[in-house]
Design an enzyme around this catalytic site. Sequence first.
Site, PDB file in Angstrom:
ATOM      1  N   ASN A  11      53.716  51.712 -55.870  1.00  0.00           N
ATOM      2  CA  ASN A  11      52.569  51.030 -55.307  1.00  0.00           C
ATOM      3  C   ASN A  11      51.564  50.548 -56.502  1.00  0.00           C
ATOM      4  O   ASN A  11      50.615  49.914 -56.095  1.00  0.00           O
ATOM      5  CB  ASN A  11      51.910  51.613 -54.212  1.00  0.00           C
ATOM      6  CG  ASN A  11      51.495  52.901 -54.459  1.00  0.00           C
ATOM      7  OD1 ASN A  11      52.222  54.137 -54.554  1.00  0.00           O
ATOM      8  ND2 ASN A  11      50.305  53.032 -55.099  1.00  0.00           N
ATOM      9  N   GLY A  13      50.669  50.732 -61.289  1.00  0.00           N
ATOM     10  CA  GLY A  13      51.204  50.917 -62.590  1.00  0.00           C
ATOM     11  C   GLY A  13      52.491  50.668 -62.885  1.00  0.00           C
ATOM     12  O   GLY A  13      52.795  49.376 -62.388  1.00  0.00           O
ATOM     13  N   GLY A  15      54.946  51.794 -61.780  1.00  0.00           N
ATOM     14  CA  GLY A  15      56.069  51.576 -60.862  1.00  0.00           C
ATOM     15  C   GLY A  15      56.004  50.247 -60.137  1.00  0.00           C
ATOM     16  O   GLY A  15      56.970  49.850 -59.599  1.00  0.00           O
ATOM     17  N   TYR A 163      51.307  68.814 -68.394  1.00  0.00           N
ATOM     18  CA  TYR A 163      52.024  67.632 -68.300  1.00  0.00           C
ATOM     19  C   TYR A 163      53.247  67.756 -69.316  1.00  0.00           C
ATOM     20  O   TYR A 163      54.211  67.103 -69.046  1.00  0.00           O
ATOM     21  CB  TYR A 163      51.059  66.371 -68.905  1.00  0.00           C
ATOM     22  CG  TYR A 163      51.402  65.136 -68.779  1.00  0.00           C
ATOM     23  CD1 TYR A 163      51.980  64.355 -67.505  1.00  0.00           C
ATOM     24  CD2 TYR A 163      51.690  64.439 -70.127  1.00  0.00           C
ATOM     25  CE1 TYR A 163      52.595  63.192 -67.517  1.00  0.00           C
ATOM     26  CE2 TYR A 163      52.656  62.950 -69.943  1.00  0.00           C
ATOM     27  CZ  TYR A 163      52.757  62.383 -68.909  1.00  0.00           C
ATOM     28  OH  TYR A 163      53.465  61.308 -68.688  1.00  0.00           O
TER      29      TYR A 163
END
Length: 277
Positions: A11, A13, A15, A163
């Site tokens: 939804n 960025g 993606g 991360y």
Amino acid sequence: MSKRVLITGGNSGIGFCTAEQLAGRGAEVILACRDQTKGQAAVAKIKNAHPQAKVRLFALDLADLEQVRDCAAELYQELGHIDVLINNAGVVPTQQEFTKDGYEMQFGVNYLAPVLFTHLMLPLLQKGTQPRILHLASVAHWLGRINKKTWKGRKPYLVMDAYGQSKLANILFSNVLADRLKDTDITSNALHPGGVDTPIFRHVPSAVMALIRPTLTTPEKAASLPVSLALDEQYAQISGEYFANHKPALRSPRARNSNLADELYYDTMAELNMPAL
């Protein structure tokens, strides 16, 4: 025949740009998103840009393993197959957060839940044409170390350590899948899309972002790699690779360690209470 591509977190960025470009190339796009309002807006934008596009939205919250299973069950009811799974969704909270199941948020959302979701999607992929699994990793995997003691929380919480671990784990999982699925038609590859100016940086202080932003590319440019890996014939038989800049890239020594990959995989299956492939 058009490809049916399932993408998590499509939804915003990279993606969203990936989903839009896939639709532009004629693929049927299945969005699996946590925020349904943003997901519906993404569907509308894609259909506005590509009126003939087939786009559907499902609810998927990777911070809740029970909801991951619920989403998988709904997908089984609605879809007979998928051709490509893109594990795109990710988070980078600068303050320590936890999933509903008590895992450190980056480990849980970026790695653990996608492992569960991928396993649950394998029967649908097995019915697909030239089925492919893509894992969005990062060059930050070079910073990563697998430390089981941090999976339920870190003291101190160091955002890039967390991360890096999650992105290293993504590549190790991709490698394990490639090996264990080698007698099937399903391929598994990881990729670094590039440093991208996306909402994933929303928690980074503005002064730090002022330094980072000039080095970043656009989500539109970054999306071209996962789109190519998902659809292009040249990648149909390639498995177990790590791509950056549209070509195989160097992995860290840990990301090439098959013993570490197997150990992480078995530990992960134990956490999920699932049988290994």
